[in-house]
Design an enzyme around this catalytic site. Structure first.
Site, mmCIF file in Angstrom:
data_model
loop_
_atom_site.group_PDB
_atom_site.id
_atom_site.type_symbol
_atom_site.label_atom_id
_atom_site.label_comp_id
_atom_site.label_asym_id
_atom_site.label_seq_id
_atom_site.Cartn_x
_atom_site.Cartn_y
_atom_site.Cartn_z
ATOM 1 N N ASN A 172 0.865 -1.182 0.000
ATOM 2 C CA ASN A 172 0.000 0.000 0.000
ATOM 3 C C ASN A 172 0.902 1.232 0.000
ATOM 4 O O ASN A 172 1.607 1.498 0.975
ATOM 5 C CB ASN A 172 -0.875 -0.034 1.246
ATOM 6 N N VAL A 210 2.741 7.267 -3.724
ATOM 7 C CA VAL A 210 4.064 7.577 -4.279
ATOM 8 C C VAL A 210 4.525 9.000 -3.993
ATOM 9 O O VAL A 210 5.701 9.323 -4.184
ATOM 10 C CB VAL A 210 4.132 7.296 -5.796
ATOM 11 N N ASN A 254 4.358 3.865 -12.853
ATOM 12 C CA ASN A 254 3.110 4.082 -13.569
ATOM 13 C C ASN A 254 2.103 4.923 -12.796
ATOM 14 O O ASN A 254 1.248 5.569 -13.396
ATOM 15 C CB ASN A 254 2.495 2.716 -13.892
ATOM 16 N N SER A 269 3.177 10.670 -20.881
ATOM 17 C CA SER A 269 1.938 10.808 -21.643
ATOM 18 C C SER A 269 2.245 11.548 -22.934
ATOM 19 O O SER A 269 3.208 12.325 -22.997
ATOM 20 C CB SER A 269 0.897 11.602 -20.837
ATOM 21 N N TYR A 311 -1.176 18.862 -15.644
ATOM 22 C CA TYR A 311 -0.919 17.495 -16.101
ATOM 23 C C TYR A 311 0.162 17.476 -17.169
ATOM 24 O O TYR A 311 1.115 16.688 -17.098
ATOM 25 C CB TYR A 311 -2.216 16.894 -16.640
ATOM 26 N N ALA A 326 2.488 19.657 -17.767
ATOM 27 C CA ALA A 326 3.781 20.040 -17.196
ATOM 28 C C ALA A 326 4.438 18.871 -16.476
ATOM 29 O O ALA A 326 5.646 18.643 -16.600
ATOM 30 C CB ALA A 326 3.597 21.216 -16.229
ATOM 31 N N LYS A 329 3.958 15.644 -17.005
ATOM 32 C CA LYS A 329 4.337 14.584 -17.937
ATOM 33 C C LYS A 329 5.555 14.982 -18.773
ATOM 34 O O LYS A 329 6.368 14.124 -19.142
ATOM 35 C CB LYS A 329 3.148 14.207 -18.813
#
Length: 257
Positions: free
Chosen positions: A68, A71, A97, A151, A164, A166, A168
């Site tokens: 569990n 990240v 991921n 992405s 998002y 930025a 990736k």
């Protein structure tokens, strides 16, 4: 009838965000390629446990270490590696991921700081924290392969996905930097850039599949298994001369915008 796993990839695989979607698909492909020891982590432990049970149908002999892990937490990431190595002795393939999409989609001048921080903490800080502990372990082993899930929006963008996009793009920078920095240590680092993929988050958002197909040259959405095949290839010895690369699995989206 389930196809017997091949012995192509002995070793231990670690996958974050493994409870569903691309992460779970990566676990399945690793098993099909002969990996029998997997460290699987996710912030949703109950879903992770259910997902792990489904993997035994591919190969009942697999061993899993379920963790569990959020990240974005340095402590939890470090404990993830410690627990995995304690169980299996090493980590040979790592797939970073775990990630989230922007909770709020709006232009920068309207975006709240906390909404920016939420995405950055998981997508960018999270990848960096994971990769740091993975590199430390792989340096001790003098070998390893890491694949970071970026992405296609790390290359292209949209007016309302600034946070998002930025993060990736930042993942691509982390990947390139560490691929060069650790090549002499026997460690390869690459990134995979999915386009529109039918995953639980995209379904939950109520994605307009038909409208978005017009932005994809191949004229369909991808599925998690297609991304997973690219990820596992980059981890394998078939990609032994490949590092510091970014592989888009997007149906050509990066060239259509």
């Amino acid at each position: 009838m389930t196809q017997a796993p091949s012995p192509n990839m002995p070793g231990v695989a670690l996958i974050t965000g493994a409870a569903s979607g691309i992460g779970l698909a990566c676990a399945r492909v690793f098993i099909e390629e002969g990996v029998t020891r997997l460290i699987l982590s996710d912030i949703y432990y109950e879903a992770l446990s259910e997902a792990a049970q489904s993997l035994y149908a591919i190969n009942p002999a697999i061993q899993t270490c379920l963790v569990n892990c959020d990240v974005s937490s340095e402590k939890q990431v470090e404990e993830m590696i410690v627990e995995g190595v304690k169980r299996f002795g090493a980590v040979h393939y790592c797939v970073n991921n775990a990630g989230i999409t922007s909770r709020v989609r709006t232009k920068t001048h309207l975006l709240a700081t906390e909404d920016w921080d939420d995405v950055v903490d998981v997508n960018l800080r999270g990848v960096w924290l994971c990769q740091r502990v993975e590199l430390r372990q792989m340096m001790r082993q003098e070998k390893g392969a890491i694949v970071n899930i970026s992405s296609v929006f790390g290359l292209i963008t949209h007016p309302t996905v600034g946070a998002y996009s930025a993060t990736k793009a930042g993942v691509l920078g982390i990947t390139r930097t560490d691929a060069v920095a650790y090549a002499e240590d026997g460690i390869r680092v690459n990134s995979v850039l999915p386009g529109f993929v039918k995953t639980p988050p995209s379904i939950q958002r109520g994605a307009n599949y038909e409208a978005l197909i017009e932005t994809i040259p191949i004229k369909r959405w991808g599925v998690p298994a297609e991304v997973a095949q690219a990820v596992v290839f980059l981890c394998s010895d078939r990609a032994s001369m490949i590092t510091c690369q970014q592989l888009a699995v997007s149906g050509g989206m990066e060239y259509s915008c």
